[in-house]
Motif scaffolding. Structure first.
Motif, PDB file in Angstrom:
ATOM      1  N   THR A   1      -3.847  -4.341   5.162  1.00 49.28           N
ATOM      2  CA  THR A   1      -2.914  -5.408   4.827  1.00 49.28           C
ATOM      3  C   THR A   1      -3.080  -6.541   5.830  1.00 49.28           C
ATOM      4  O   THR A   1      -2.913  -6.346   7.038  1.00 49.28           O
ATOM      5  N   VAL A   2      -3.424  -7.720   5.326  1.00 50.74           N
ATOM      6  CA  VAL A   2      -3.545  -8.916   6.154  1.00 50.74           C
ATOM      7  C   VAL A   2      -2.366  -9.825   5.845  1.00 50.74           C
ATOM      8  O   VAL A   2      -2.180 -10.247   4.690  1.00 50.74           O
ATOM      9  N   GLY A   3      -1.547 -10.098   6.840  1.00 46.72           N
ATOM     10  CA  GLY A   3      -0.405 -10.981   6.671  1.00 46.72           C
ATOM     11  C   GLY A   3      -0.788 -12.416   6.980  1.00 46.72           C
ATOM     12  O   GLY A   3      -1.537 -12.673   7.922  1.00 46.72           O
TER      13      GLY A   3
ATOM     14  N   TYR B   1      -4.014  -5.504   0.665  1.00 50.07           N
ATOM     15  CA  TYR B   1      -3.040  -6.567   0.398  1.00 50.07           C
ATOM     16  C   TYR B   1      -3.331  -7.794   1.244  1.00 50.07           C
ATOM     17  O   TYR B   1      -3.728  -7.682   2.410  1.00 50.07           O
ATOM     18  N   ILE B   2      -3.108  -8.964   0.644  1.00 50.06           N
ATOM     19  CA  ILE B   2      -2.878 -10.197   1.393  1.00 50.06           C
ATOM     20  C   ILE B   2      -1.392 -10.481   1.226  1.00 50.06           C
ATOM     21  O   ILE B   2      -0.910 -10.705   0.104  1.00 50.06           O
TER      22      ILE B   2
ATOM     23  N   ALA C   1       2.078  -5.390   8.159  1.00 48.83           N
ATOM     24  CA  ALA C   1       0.689  -5.852   8.207  1.00 48.83           C
ATOM     25  C   ALA C   1      -0.102  -5.193   9.330  1.00 48.83           C
ATOM     26  O   ALA C   1       0.434  -4.871  10.388  1.00 48.83           O
ATOM     27  N   ASP C   2      -1.419  -5.004   9.085  1.00 53.37           N
ATOM     28  CA  ASP C   2      -2.336  -4.533  10.122  1.00 53.37           C
ATOM     29  C   ASP C   2      -2.811  -5.692  10.982  1.00 53.37           C
ATOM     30  O   ASP C   2      -2.897  -5.580  12.203  1.00 53.37           O
ATOM     31  N   ARG C   3      -3.147  -6.798  10.329  1.00 59.65           N
ATOM     32  CA  ARG C   3      -3.572  -7.998  11.044  1.00 59.65           C
ATOM     33  C   ARG C   3      -2.790  -9.194  10.507  1.00 59.65           C
ATOM     34  O   ARG C   3      -2.309  -9.176   9.381  1.00 59.65           O
ATOM     35  N   ILE C   4      -2.683 -10.252  11.319  1.00 61.58           N
ATOM     36  CA  ILE C   4      -1.892 -11.424  10.957  1.00 61.58           C
ATOM     37  C   ILE C   4      -2.715 -12.690  11.179  1.00 61.58           C
ATOM     38  O   ILE C   4      -3.402 -12.833  12.192  1.00 61.58           O
TER      39      ILE C   4
END
Length: 555
Positions: free
Chosen positions: A321-323, A487-488, A501-504
């Motif tokens: 998941t990238v936020g 996911y985005i 999220a995993d990364r932002i």
């Protein structure tokens, strides 16, 4: 700041029904509350709890019929509002008690300038007319932080941002320096930094004028940052009340505990990070995307352009998941729409499993959209109200006919409904028959119908109650684990994105100013803009430390 002992506004035993085809529906039942000078009372509760109805009754804004004030008395400065003449009531509304509504665009007239609409407050109450009224309007706009008020006084509502429109509504409310302000969800759906500005403005105005403030909200962090006292409502009744610190740190009622437990907490922010499948190889590579719009400059003017998106690059891995966070106008939603080819880029590449999305023809794009789906912010606006839920969810199956034989569509619809926590019988209903959270679940079910690998969520939970937000995030995380989804996740809600999220990626004015792991972004932000976003998150009023957000653990 706490109020004086004597209440300026008091409600006793308020009971409100709404007529229906069958028996009347009780919206508010035996509600008692009061507020004193210079005090802030926050009324908390989820959608349908009766909090807005309770305060609308004070202003005489309940349509009768279908509304019916069955019982109760309301007193302003000791005077019974119910026994006043219409002229006396009009003199109080606006002059003594004023209201700030949730959606300023719905309450501002699009065909009149904002200066004309604010001036009407002075004219209606025979305070000022003509040039004097306009001078007062300009002073008000300057007071609430509208830049260049002498010029903007003649502009129209659509020419203002969401935060600026809310400032205009506040200017109208304080025009006659009322004793009581009722603010009904004044910061819902605003960016965190704009929300902070509006809350700071309300605090400053309260300190300056000594007015009482009734703040209606479902945002627990906003309530904690503003309230002297809190009243929690459920099903039209008050289930808990008390000073803010006691209610938030030692809640007594099960419902209050449930609301607080639904908040993302600092000690479990990794709960939903990284699915059980783990993050695999890159599924999407975005390289140097640019989206530029030409501005009209007249017949002989030189061409000018604005960059909605400027040189954006990032990757999304399988099961990750990238936020994407940032304020309105930062380019977040533009990136999402470009990736789905709802808008065309000016330049750049987006590689889905090595294939450039921007070079695909219509046939290839149709195949891509089986694997890339989108969940929009407003499910009601993104689904056909004339179609029942079965038709809405099965629509991707009709478009992509090779997914499933037609005789299995109904079974697949039931399977998807149950997957998102709904029931088979819901398939027969229409979208208006569901709550906001249920509509969002239906939107997710529709996105899942084509068996996607990547889902783009554009502010998918921003307008939902805190407990419904938690349910939808839990659902998305569960689906990621079970189905291996990526996911985005686009949002302006920092606690939510920290939780999920995993990364932002942090965006500002069309550009990425910072990106990294969620842990790094929240603990060691490098860019000043990122730090300003984090600092704008509301802090409890009783806290003097630098806690990142309200964190209450219920045992």
């Amino acid at each position: 700041m706490t109020g004086t002992a004597d209440p300026i506004l008091e409600v006793r035993g308020l009971t409100v029904d709404f007529l229906s085809d069958r028996d009347p529906v009780r919206a508010v039942s035996g509600v008692d509350f009061h507020v004193s000078h210079a005090e802030t009372l926050c009324i908390l509760g989820e959608s349908g709890s009766g909090k807005s109805v309770s305060t609308s009754a004070i202003m005489g804004l309940i349509d009768t019929p279908p509304g019916d004030i069955v019982a109760g008395r309301m007193f302003f400065e000791g005077r019974d509002l119910a026994t006043m003449t219409e002229e006396e009531r009009r003199d109080i509304n606006g002059r003594k008690i004023a209201m700030i509504f949730q959606d300023p665009l719905a309450h501002l007239n699009p065909v009149h300038s904002i200066g004309r609409q604010i001036a009407e407050v002075f004219e209606t109450h025979e305070v000022a007319t003509g040039a004097d009224a306009k001078r007062r309007v300009v002073d008000l706009l300057r007071r609430v932080g509208i830049p260049d008020p002498e010029h903007r006084v003649d502009q129209y509502p659509h020419q203002f941002s969401g935060g600026q429109r809310q400032r205009v509504m506040i200017a109208m409310a304080i025009a006659l320096q009322p004793s009581v302000i009722i603010a009904d969800e004044p910061t819902t759906a605003l960016d965190v930094s704009v929300q902070a500005q509006i809350l700071d403005l309300l605090r400053d105005l309260q300190a300056e004028y000594g007015m009482a403030l009734i703040l209606i909200t479902h945002d627990l962090e906003v309530a904690a940052s503003m309230a002297d006292r809190v009243m929690v409502m459920k099903g039209g009744q008050i289930v808990e009340r008390g000073d803010a610190r006691s209610v938030f740190t030692r809640p007594q009622h099960d419902y209050t505990q449930k609301l607080l437990s639904a908040l993302p907490h600092a000690d479990d922010t990794d709960k939903h990070r990284r699915s059980a499948t783990g993050a695999g190889e890159p599924i999407l590579k975005v390289e140097n995307i640019v989206k530029r719009y030409a501005l009209s400059t007249g017949l002989f003017g030189a061409a000018k352009h604005v960059h909605a998106v400027n040189d954006i690059s990032f990757e999304v891995n399988r099961g990750e998941t990238v936020g994407i966070v940032g304020e309105s106008g930062s380019g977040k939603s533009s990136v999402a729409r470009i990736l789905l080819r709802l808008n065309e880029p000016t330049s750049g590449r987006a590689l889905y499993k090595g294939d450039d999305i921007f070079r695909m023809d219509q046939r290839e794009l149709l195949k891509l959209r089986r694997k890339m789906q989108m969940v929009f912010q407003d499910p009601y606006g993104s689904m056909n109200p004339r179609m029942d839920v079965r038709s809405i969810i099965s629509e991707p199956l009709r478009i992509h006919r090779d997914i499933l034989p037609k005789d299995r569509w109904n079974d697949r619809v039931v399977e998807l409904l149950e997957l998102v926590g709904l029931k088979a019988e819901h398939a027969k209903r229409h979208i208006h028959q569901f709550s906001g959270g249920q509509r969002q679940r239906i939107a997710i079910a529709r996105a899942l119908a084509s068996d996607p690998e990547l889902i783009v969520c554009d502010e998918a939970v921003s307008a939902l109650d805190v407990s419904i937000q938690a349910q939808v995030i839990d659902l998305l995380a569960d689906l990621r684990t079970r189905l291996g989804l990526s996911y985005i996740f686009i949002t302006h809600d920092l606690p939510i994105v920290r939780h999920f999220a995993d990364r932002i990626i942090v965006m500002k004015q069309g550009e990425i100013v910072e990106q990294g792991t969620t842990q790094a972004i929240f603990t060691t932000p490098q860019h000043s803009y990122t730090r300003s976003l984090l600092n704008a998150t509301p802090h409890p009023k009783w806290e003097t430390g630098a806690a990142s957000h309200l964190s209450v653990r219920i045992s």
